[in-house]
Design an enzyme around this catalytic site. Structure first.
Site, PDB file in Angstrom:
ATOM      1  N   HIS A   1       0.858  -1.194   0.000  1.00  0.00           N
ATOM      2  CA  HIS A   1       0.000   0.000   0.000  1.00  0.00           C
ATOM      3  C   HIS A   1       0.891   1.240   0.000  1.00  0.00           C
ATOM      4  O   HIS A   1       1.718   1.434   0.896  1.00  0.00           O
ATOM      5  CB  HIS A   1      -0.938  -0.005   1.209  1.00  0.00           C
ATOM      6  CG  HIS A   1      -2.010  -1.054   1.088  1.00  0.00           C
ATOM      7  ND1 HIS A   1      -2.463  -1.805   2.143  1.00  0.00           N
ATOM      8  CD2 HIS A   1      -2.712  -1.454  -0.013  1.00  0.00           C
ATOM      9  CE1 HIS A   1      -3.414  -2.635   1.711  1.00  0.00           C
ATOM     10  NE2 HIS A   1      -3.583  -2.440   0.410  1.00  0.00           N
TER      11      HIS A   1
ATOM     12  N   GLU B   1       1.659   3.808   3.045  1.00  0.00           N
ATOM     13  CA  GLU B   1       2.112   3.288   4.338  1.00  0.00           C
ATOM     14  C   GLU B   1       3.635   3.335   4.404  1.00  0.00           C
ATOM     15  O   GLU B   1       4.318   2.315   4.464  1.00  0.00           O
ATOM     16  CB  GLU B   1       1.549   1.872   4.522  1.00  0.00           C
ATOM     17  CG  GLU B   1       0.020   1.875   4.544  1.00  0.00           C
ATOM     18  CD  GLU B   1      -0.628   0.491   4.399  1.00  0.00           C
ATOM     19  OE1 GLU B   1       0.086  -0.526   4.453  1.00  0.00           O
ATOM     20  OE2 GLU B   1      -1.864   0.442   4.213  1.00  0.00           O
TER      21      GLU B   1
ATOM     22  N   GLU C   1       0.494  -4.692  11.188  1.00  0.00           N
ATOM     23  CA  GLU C   1       0.131  -3.284  11.067  1.00  0.00           C
ATOM     24  C   GLU C   1       1.007  -2.537  12.061  1.00  0.00           C
ATOM     25  O   GLU C   1       0.835  -2.673  13.276  1.00  0.00           O
ATOM     26  CB  GLU C   1      -1.357  -3.063  11.384  1.00  0.00           C
ATOM     27  CG  GLU C   1      -2.323  -3.798  10.454  1.00  0.00           C
ATOM     28  CD  GLU C   1      -2.515  -3.111   9.094  1.00  0.00           C
ATOM     29  OE1 GLU C   1      -1.925  -2.040   8.856  1.00  0.00           O
ATOM     30  OE2 GLU C   1      -3.275  -3.671   8.271  1.00  0.00           O
TER      31      GLU C   1
ATOM     32  N   ARG D   1      -3.153   4.710  -2.209  1.00  0.00           N
ATOM     33  CA  ARG D   1      -3.050   3.360  -1.627  1.00  0.00           C
ATOM     34  C   ARG D   1      -2.700   2.288  -2.671  1.00  0.00           C
ATOM     35  O   ARG D   1      -1.893   1.402  -2.432  1.00  0.00           O
ATOM     36  CB  ARG D   1      -4.399   3.026  -0.967  1.00  0.00           C
ATOM     37  CG  ARG D   1      -4.609   1.567  -0.562  1.00  0.00           C
ATOM     38  CD  ARG D   1      -5.981   1.405   0.055  1.00  0.00           C
ATOM     39  NE  ARG D   1      -6.383   0.010   0.215  1.00  0.00           N
ATOM     40  CZ  ARG D   1      -6.228  -0.686   1.338  1.00  0.00           C
ATOM     41  NH1 ARG D   1      -5.638  -0.156   2.381  1.00  0.00           N
ATOM     42  NH2 ARG D   1      -6.648  -1.932   1.408  1.00  0.00           N
TER      43      ARG D   1
ATOM     44  N   HIS E   1       2.433  -3.729   6.916  1.00  0.00           N
ATOM     45  CA  HIS E   1       1.548  -2.599   6.605  1.00  0.00           C
ATOM     46  C   HIS E   1       1.590  -1.583   7.748  1.00  0.00           C
ATOM     47  O   HIS E   1       2.257  -1.786   8.751  1.00  0.00           O
ATOM     48  CB  HIS E   1       0.090  -3.082   6.484  1.00  0.00           C
ATOM     49  CG  HIS E   1      -0.201  -3.949   5.310  1.00  0.00           C
ATOM     50  ND1 HIS E   1      -1.051  -3.571   4.290  1.00  0.00           N
ATOM     51  CD2 HIS E   1       0.220  -5.199   4.986  1.00  0.00           C
ATOM     52  CE1 HIS E   1      -1.140  -4.539   3.394  1.00  0.00           C
ATOM     53  NE2 HIS E   1      -0.375  -5.541   3.785  1.00  0.00           N
TER      54      HIS E   1
HETATM   55  O1  0X9 Z   1      -6.939  -3.964   4.383  1.00  0.00           O
HETATM   56  C1  0X9 Z   1      -5.782  -4.376   4.262  1.00  0.00           C
HETATM   57  O2  0X9 Z   1      -5.327  -4.761   3.188  1.00  0.00           O
HETATM   58  C2  0X9 Z   1      -4.876  -4.420   5.504  1.00  0.00           C
HETATM   59  N1  0X9 Z   1      -5.064  -3.227   6.304  1.00  0.00           N
HETATM   60  S1  0X9 Z   1      -4.565  -1.770   5.724  1.00  0.00           S
HETATM   61  O3  0X9 Z   1      -5.087  -0.737   6.590  1.00  0.00           O
HETATM   62  N2  0X9 Z   1      -2.979  -1.680   5.827  1.00  0.00           N
HETATM   63  O4  0X9 Z   1      -4.959  -1.623   4.363  1.00  0.00           O
HETATM   64  C3  0X9 Z   1      -5.209  -5.626   6.329  1.00  0.00           C
HETATM   65  C4  0X9 Z   1      -5.091  -6.937   5.612  1.00  0.00           C
HETATM   66  C5  0X9 Z   1      -5.341  -8.120   6.508  1.00  0.00           C
HETATM   67  N3  0X9 Z   1      -5.344  -9.369   5.790  1.00  0.00           N
HETATM   68  C6  0X9 Z   1      -6.415  -9.824   5.094  1.00  0.00           C
HETATM   69  N4  0X9 Z   1      -7.563  -9.240   5.138  1.00  0.00           N
HETATM   70  N5  0X9 Z   1      -6.242 -10.919   4.391  1.00  0.00           N
HETATM   71 ZN    ZN Z   2      -1.892  -1.738   4.094  1.00  0.00          ZN
END
Ligand code: 0X9
Ligand code: ZN
Length: 319
Positions: free
Chosen positions: A79, A82, A281, A137, A206
């Protein structure tokens, strides 16, 4: 030799005092490999849709008697906005190489595991976030002037587009036209699939929220190895918090965050069969969010490195 290490230390402190552009990260990775040729190899995992290199570094000593070592994959920067993620992942590579000769624990982990470290999965988006839009993003492929890019963490081919992702190219969570439609995700999955029997851990880094997440992101059911994944994550976050007091929460993505399908961690665990697959995270919990001040790069790097070392030690013990 000593002067050499002190120089590298100084380089590290200067390098991690600000957020770096893609070319600086790539140069730093090249430099690490020149400084530590016996334990490193620069790797190209593939190319982004705009043709940028997916440059990674493999860190592992060849001294092990085992013919094929267990491997740990760490990637960051999927992303764009980040920024602490590529900085921290690069910092991990820096410490694994820099500390090899001076820290028995690091030496042991570099002797035992091959570490594959890819600081920027989404170089096109990363550069765009520096040049044009700090809150970008996605990647930058397709679309017109508006509505460009795919959320690469919705594009992996495991329960793809079953929830928490969008079929609209204008959405920030656009899943892409099909699973692995994007060169970045395809390159990672091809690379890992060719070597999957060696990989014991997969870390997608992330920000933000201070979470150490396990699969699944596609269902609230828990994966078979959940208890073991949590036990390892507990050791990791304990070690992490001992450095600067930063507290992490542990749980499955769906249960402590939200449903989101097509994520790298779910694919790594569910399709590639990598037992310890996590999404981290990093800092913070929202005060600065994605705009984490650069003074926090080194502290974040230090604590995350401690967490990852503890994780690797725990896995080494289990396996
Ligand atoms: O939404 C995402 O891709 C991740 N959070 S973010 O705020 N950095 O965008 C979390 C991803 C967690 N993993 C899965 N959902 N598989
Ligand atoms: Zn992310």
């Amino acid at each position: 030799m000593e002067i050499f290490f002190r120089q590298t230390d100084r380089q590290g402190n200067a390098f991690f005092s600000s957020y770096r552009r893609l070319n600086e990260i790539h140069e730093f990775v090249d430099k690490l490999s020149e400084d530590y040729p016996n334990i490193t190899e620069v790797i190209s995992v593939g190319k982004s849709s705009e043709g940028r290199d997916l440059k990674a570094i493999k860190i592992g000593s060849k001294t092990s008697t085992k013919s094929s070592k267990s491997a740990i994959w760490i990637d960051g920067g999927i992303h764009a906005r980040e920024w602490i993620s590529p900085a921290t992942v690069t910092y991990i590579a820096y410490r694994l190489t820099n500390d090899y000769s001076s820290d028995e624990e690091v030496k042991d982990l570099v002797d035992h595991f091959d570490w594959y470290i890819l600081p920027v999965v989404n170089p096109d988006g990363y550069e765009f976030s520096h040049n044009f839009n700090r809150m970008w993003r996605k990647s930058r492929r397709g679309g017109f002037i508006f509505c460009k890019g795919v959320d690469l963490n919705r594009n992996f081919g495991f329960h793809w587009k079953e929830g928490g992702s969008s079929s609209s190219p204008c959405s920030d969570t656009y899943a892409g036209s099909q699973a692995f439609s994007e060169p970045e995700t395809k390159a990672i999955s091809d690379y890992l699939s060719q070597r999957k029997e060696n990989f014991i851990a997969y870390l997608a880094v992330h920000s933000y929220s201070q979470l150490w997440l396990t699969p699944w992101g596609w269902t609230s059911d828990l994966p078979d190895d959940y208890d073991q994944m949590v036990a390892v994550a507990q050791e990791a976050t304990q070690a992490l918090s001992e450095v600067h007091g930063t507290k992490y929460r542990i749980g499955s993505s769906t249960n402590i965050l939200y449903v989101a399908t097509g994520g790298a961690d779910d694919w790594a665990y569910g399709s590639a069969g990598i037992k310890y697959s996590y999404t981290l995270e990093l800092r913070d919990t929202g005060r600065y969010g994605f705009l984490l001040p650069s003074e926090q790069i080194i502290p974040t790097g230090e604590e995350t490195f401690a967490g990852i070392k503890a994780m690797a030690k725990a896995i080494k013990r289990e396996a």
